[in-house]
Design a protein around this motif. Structure first.
Motif, PDB file in Angstrom:
ATOM      1  N   LEU A 252       0.818  -1.208   0.000  1.00  0.00           N
ATOM      2  CA  LEU A 252       0.000   0.000   0.000  1.00  0.00           C
ATOM      3  C   LEU A 252       0.853   1.260   0.000  1.00  0.00           C
ATOM      4  N   GLU A 253       1.810   1.292   0.903  1.00  0.00           N
ATOM      5  CA  GLU A 253       2.647   2.493   1.037  1.00  0.00           C
ATOM      6  C   GLU A 253       3.472   2.740  -0.210  1.00  0.00           C
ATOM      7  N   ARG A 254       3.998   1.699  -0.829  1.00  0.00           N
ATOM      8  CA  ARG A 254       4.808   1.848  -2.045  1.00  0.00           C
ATOM      9  C   ARG A 254       3.980   2.363  -3.219  1.00  0.00           C
ATOM     10  N   CYS A 569      -3.375   3.570   6.250  1.00  0.00           N
ATOM     11  CA  CYS A 569      -1.943   3.669   6.019  1.00  0.00           C
ATOM     12  C   CYS A 569      -1.607   5.152   6.049  1.00  0.00           C
ATOM     13  N   GLU A 570      -0.706   5.558   6.922  1.00  0.00           N
ATOM     14  CA  GLU A 570      -0.479   6.975   7.154  1.00  0.00           C
ATOM     15  C   GLU A 570      -0.042   7.711   5.898  1.00  0.00           C
ATOM     16  N   GLU A 571       0.841   7.098   5.095  1.00  0.00           N
ATOM     17  CA  GLU A 571       1.311   7.761   3.883  1.00  0.00           C
ATOM     18  C   GLU A 571       0.163   7.990   2.907  1.00  0.00           C
ATOM     19  N   LEU A 572      -0.707   7.003   2.754  1.00  0.00           N
ATOM     20  CA  LEU A 572      -1.836   7.150   1.845  1.00  0.00           C
ATOM     21  C   LEU A 572      -2.840   8.162   2.382  1.00  0.00           C
ATOM     22  N   MET A 573      -3.098   8.150   3.678  1.00  0.00           N
ATOM     23  CA  MET A 573      -4.057   9.089   4.248  1.00  0.00           C
ATOM     24  C   MET A 573      -3.572  10.527   4.096  1.00  0.00           C
ATOM     25  N   ASP A 574      -2.264  10.756   4.267  1.00  0.00           N
ATOM     26  CA  ASP A 574      -1.726  12.099   4.053  1.00  0.00           C
ATOM     27  C   ASP A 574      -1.900  12.540   2.604  1.00  0.00           C
ATOM     28  N   THR A 605      -3.313  11.020  14.539  1.00  0.00           N
ATOM     29  CA  THR A 605      -2.822  10.784  13.193  1.00  0.00           C
ATOM     30  C   THR A 605      -2.668  12.123  12.468  1.00  0.00           C
ATOM     31  N   PRO A 606      -1.545  12.358  11.782  1.00  0.00           N
ATOM     32  CA  PRO A 606      -1.372  13.639  11.067  1.00  0.00           C
ATOM     33  C   PRO A 606      -2.500  13.938  10.089  1.00  0.00           C
ATOM     34  N   ALA A 607      -2.985  12.925   9.373  1.00  0.00           N
ATOM     35  CA  ALA A 607      -4.063  13.158   8.412  1.00  0.00           C
ATOM     36  C   ALA A 607      -5.333  13.625   9.118  1.00  0.00           C
ATOM     37  N   SER A 724       3.368   5.321  17.937  1.00  0.00           N
ATOM     38  CA  SER A 724       3.821   6.585  17.370  1.00  0.00           C
ATOM     39  C   SER A 724       4.167   6.473  15.906  1.00  0.00           C
ATOM     40  N   SER A 725       4.217   5.282  15.390  1.00  0.00           N
ATOM     41  CA  SER A 725       4.598   5.125  13.986  1.00  0.00           C
ATOM     42  C   SER A 725       3.947   3.902  13.385  1.00  0.00           C
ATOM     43  N   SER A 726       2.628   3.810  13.532  1.00  0.00           N
ATOM     44  CA  SER A 726       1.946   2.624  13.043  1.00  0.00           C
ATOM     45  C   SER A 726       1.525   2.812  11.605  1.00  0.00           C
ATOM     46  N   SER A 727       1.235   1.690  11.004  1.00  0.00           N
ATOM     47  CA  SER A 727       0.737   1.678   9.626  1.00  0.00           C
ATOM     48  C   SER A 727      -0.157   0.481   9.501  1.00  0.00           C
ATOM     49  N   SER A 728      -1.442   0.668   9.805  1.00  0.00           N
ATOM     50  CA  SER A 728      -2.313  -0.466  10.046  1.00  0.00           C
ATOM     51  C   SER A 728      -3.128  -0.837   8.835  1.00  0.00           C
TER      52      SER A 728
END
Length: 736
Positions: A252-254, A569-574, A605-607, A724-728
């Protein structure tokens, strides 16, 4: 006889658009029978084709086959009745006998053997009655099952997999046995009649390679091989199993940043080191922390952590200062465990948190290069697999795909339509289909994929609405097999693995969203879990044939009302929030997004923080944990009682709208109240949506370990993740 034959010959493809091959077959059966006095049965045989099958080419074969290919493979053969002096059709698998040309799925196993339930012939009353009684008794001993013979889609104009079986009306003079009712799903989790209000600028077809079963099979094998490499690297280099679901979240993140050409395997990403995979592996070093329920478990976990940290710092190239700090804290913890046997679970957990804070940075420093090597190696293998797969795929195409064209900013505005591929699909190999009770099984080269019959029916409808290059459904089964195999490769083969990647909101919530906020489009979905027929999804090359509008981050609507339930996924949500801001800022037409995300507050979450501070935020709703539910990510294969599960975390619903969207779909208190009520489960018995995780009355592991996790859980705090750094896992399949 001449009147019947003449009537059949007058009804050619030029007069009523009937399938030529079916017409030829009908004429052949009439000519061979010599005794076809029942004109109504001939009409019934030809009738359904003209109403359901698309017009085909009028080229008539010189010598039509006696039976279509799918009937022969289903066990049917043409025989001659000496008693009646006319042909009949016999099935060697079910022992059925019919006077008319059989239609797959129309007749029951125990229906009318040799037509003896019909009016007896002259002089044959006594023999017919005796045979009918004996055969009915023997037939009743056999269980009522559906044919499980593989079906081939090679016959034009016939869809043997159709879930709405064709029925031949009985004639007054010749009563026939009752035919089974058409298949209807017991419960429907979608509404494909909702019309879209999404408006986009007209766009060209995309230059993606069309799906092919051979390529999809190789891709699934390579993804499985890559998973095995990941498992071996984690064991060999760090002595741990891979964090649960971390490979899926890596995909997902990639794909958020991947510029490669493969739909699943990342091949062109910057940076090479995945932040998601790096975080999750580091969180399990030196050992994996899990949820603690009893005092003895907490004591053992504390001892194991101290021992593993000391062993790791001794075996790695650590600085003297790091070695000193870790050894001192580990030995101090072990001494405390030896002398203090009256400590409570809370005491052990506090001591473990202190030990992690003291030793964690030093352990991470010595493991950093090794973990980065794992991430880099997996990415390099993925890029290599992607290149090999594309070369093989191109060799199957008659011509290379055209170059992509830049979007035209002056293109006209149109209602959103499914994605189209610019490359034509070559001839696809045969995929076999059979039904096992309520499950459709599709097989290609020994690889079987399964889907509930209700969802198979849904895929057929989506294909009918969206696909324009296959009016005869000749490629339908091959594309369904590719679709199911792609998502199976994405999820993984483990028990409940990937279940959270494709969850969905309850039907009641979708109904209220459409009724109160005009929503007709899902930003993150798949053909398997979508509620509407308009959605964005992760794999445009195969999902486009079933209604997908492409990846959401490449989707630019001008107006409309949308629901967004993104992968967690934090990267996708951002990236999603950034895309929301750009779309809402650039359009003056009514535009609205109702966003459903986990209500993560420790830490935030930042998003979620960005959306709460956005100038486009109009309203926000909080749904408490255990007071609402989601549909399972494996809904297309699971049982009805496992379809839904209670959410173990709170859910935040945010309304992001521009001024025109707020005027048209304003989140008034009444509307928001109705939406809040729609989240509440309707029932609490075993057949309702409560088969997921039960509330846990236990305290969590250390603050950095999960507190609310289950196999079906979409929780932010995974067993393998630091808070603090999850990606669920996600609620929806990534449309990235």
């Amino acid at each position: 006889m001449s009147e019947t034959t003449g009537r059949e010959r007058s009804r050619g493809p030029d007069t009523d658009g009937q399938d030529t091959q079916r017409s030829a077959l009908t004429r052949s059966s009439v000519d061979e029978s010599k005794m076809a006095t029942d004109q109504t049965s001939v009409k019934a045989d030809a009738g359904p084709a003209s109403s359901q099958d698309p017009p085909l080419s009028p080229n008539t074969p010189t010598k039509p086959p006696e039976l279509p290919d799918e009937l022969v493979q289903a066990g049917w053969s043409k025989c001659w009745s000496r008693r009646e002096n006319r042909p009949y059709y016999f099935n060697r698998f079910t022992n059925q006998s019919l006077w008319e040309v059989p239609v797959l799925g129309q007749h029951d196993v125990i229906s009318d053997p040799l037509g003896l339930n019909a009016a007896p012939a002259e002089g044959g009353d006594s023999n017919g009655r005796k045979r009918r009684i004996s055969e009915e008794q023997s037939a009743n001993k056999r269980p009522k099952v559906e044919p499980s013979t593989p079906i081939s889609p090679s016959t034009p104009g016939v869809k043997p997999w159709s879930t709405e079986e064709k029925q031949t009306p009985p004639t007054p003079s010749t009563p026939s046995a009752p035919t089974p009712a058409p298949y209807r799903p017991a419960v429907i989790y979608w509404d494909l009649d909702v019309q879209t209000n999404a408006v986009i600028r007209e766009r060209a077809a995309v230059p993606l390679l069309p799906p092919h079963p051979e390529i999809e099979l190789q891709r699934a094998q390579l993804v499985t091989k890559l998973r095995q490499h990941y498992h071996e690297l984690c064991l060999q280099r760090e002595g741990i199993d891979p964090p649960r679901e971390s490979f899926n979240r890596w995909l997902l993140e990639r794909k958020v940043i991947d510029k490669g050409l493969d739909p699943l395997l990342p091949s062109d990403c910057e940076p090479v080191i995945s932040p998601s995979m790096f975080r999750e592996v580091m969180n399990d070093i030196p050992i994996r922390l899990s949820r603690i329920k009893y005092k003895e478990e907490a004591r053992k976990l504390l001892f194991k952590y101290a021992e593993a940290a000391k062993k790791m710092i001794d075996s790695r190239n650590a600085s003297p200062e790091s070695r000193k700090v870790v050894k001192w804290n580990a030995e101090d913890t072990m001494n405390w465990l030896r002398r203090d046997h009256s400590a409570s679970k809370e005491d052990y957990m506090e001591r473990l948190e202190h030990l992690r804070l003291q030793c964690g940075p030093h352990v991470a420093a010595v493991a950093k290069d090794s973990v980065e090597g794992i991430c880099s190696k997996i990415y390099q293998l993925s890029a290599d697999y992607s290149r090999r797969l594309r070369q093989t795929h191109l060799s199957l195409l008659p011509a290379p795909p055209p170059e992509p064209t830049a979007p035209d900013p002056s293109a006209r505005l149109v209602y959103c339509y499914p994605l189209r591929l610019s490359s034509p699909t070559p001839a696809l190999p045969r995929v076999e289909l059979h039904f096992e009770n309520d499950v459709a099984c599709l097989r290609f080269k020994g690889e079987m994929v399964k889907v509930n019959r209700g969802h198979f029916s849904k895929l057929e409808l989506l294909y009918r609405y969206s696909c324009i290059d296959d009016p005869r459904f000749e490629k339908f089964l091959s594309r369904v097999w590719c679709l199911l195999k792609r998502y199976q490769a994405m999820f993984g083969a483990g028990c409940n693995e990937g279940t959270g990647l494709q969850g969905a909101l309850p039907v009641t919530v979708f109904e209220v969203l459409h009724k109160q906020f005009g929503i007709s489009f899902e930003c993150f979905a798949s053909p398997l879990n979508s509620y509407y027929k308009q959605f964005c999804s992760a794999f445009p090359d195969i999902d486009g044939f079933f209604g997908s509008r492409g990846p959401f981050l490449s989707f630019s609507p001008v107006s409309g009302s949308f629901e967004a339930n993104p992968p967690f996924c934090e990267e996708l949500m951002d990236a999603m929030v950034t895309h929301f801001e750009e779309l809402l800022s650039s359009s003056s037409e009514p535009l609205s997004f109702v966003v459903v995300v986990p209500d993560w507050r420790d830490p935030e979450t930042p998003a979620l923080t960005r959306m709460e501070s956005s100038r486009f935020l109009r309203e926000q709703l909080h749904v408490a944990a255990y007071e609402h539910e989601y549909r399972s990510g494996s809904q297309h294969v699971c049982k009805r009682e496992d379809m839904s599960y209670r959410a173990v975390h709170g859910t935040a619903v945010l309304f992001l709208q521009n001024d025109a969207g707020f005027s048209k779909w304003a989140p008034t208190p009444e509307r928001v109240s109705e939406l809040s009520a729609a989240f509440k489960p309707a029932r609490t018995n075993s057949t309702s949506s409560t088969s997921g995780p039960a509330p846990q009355g236990t305290e969590p592991a250390p603050k950095a370990t999960p507190s609310n996790h289950d196999n079906h859980d979409n929780s932010h705090h995974d067993d393998n993740n630091n808070s603090s750094s999850s990606s669920s896992p996600s609620d929806k399949m990534a449309a990235v």
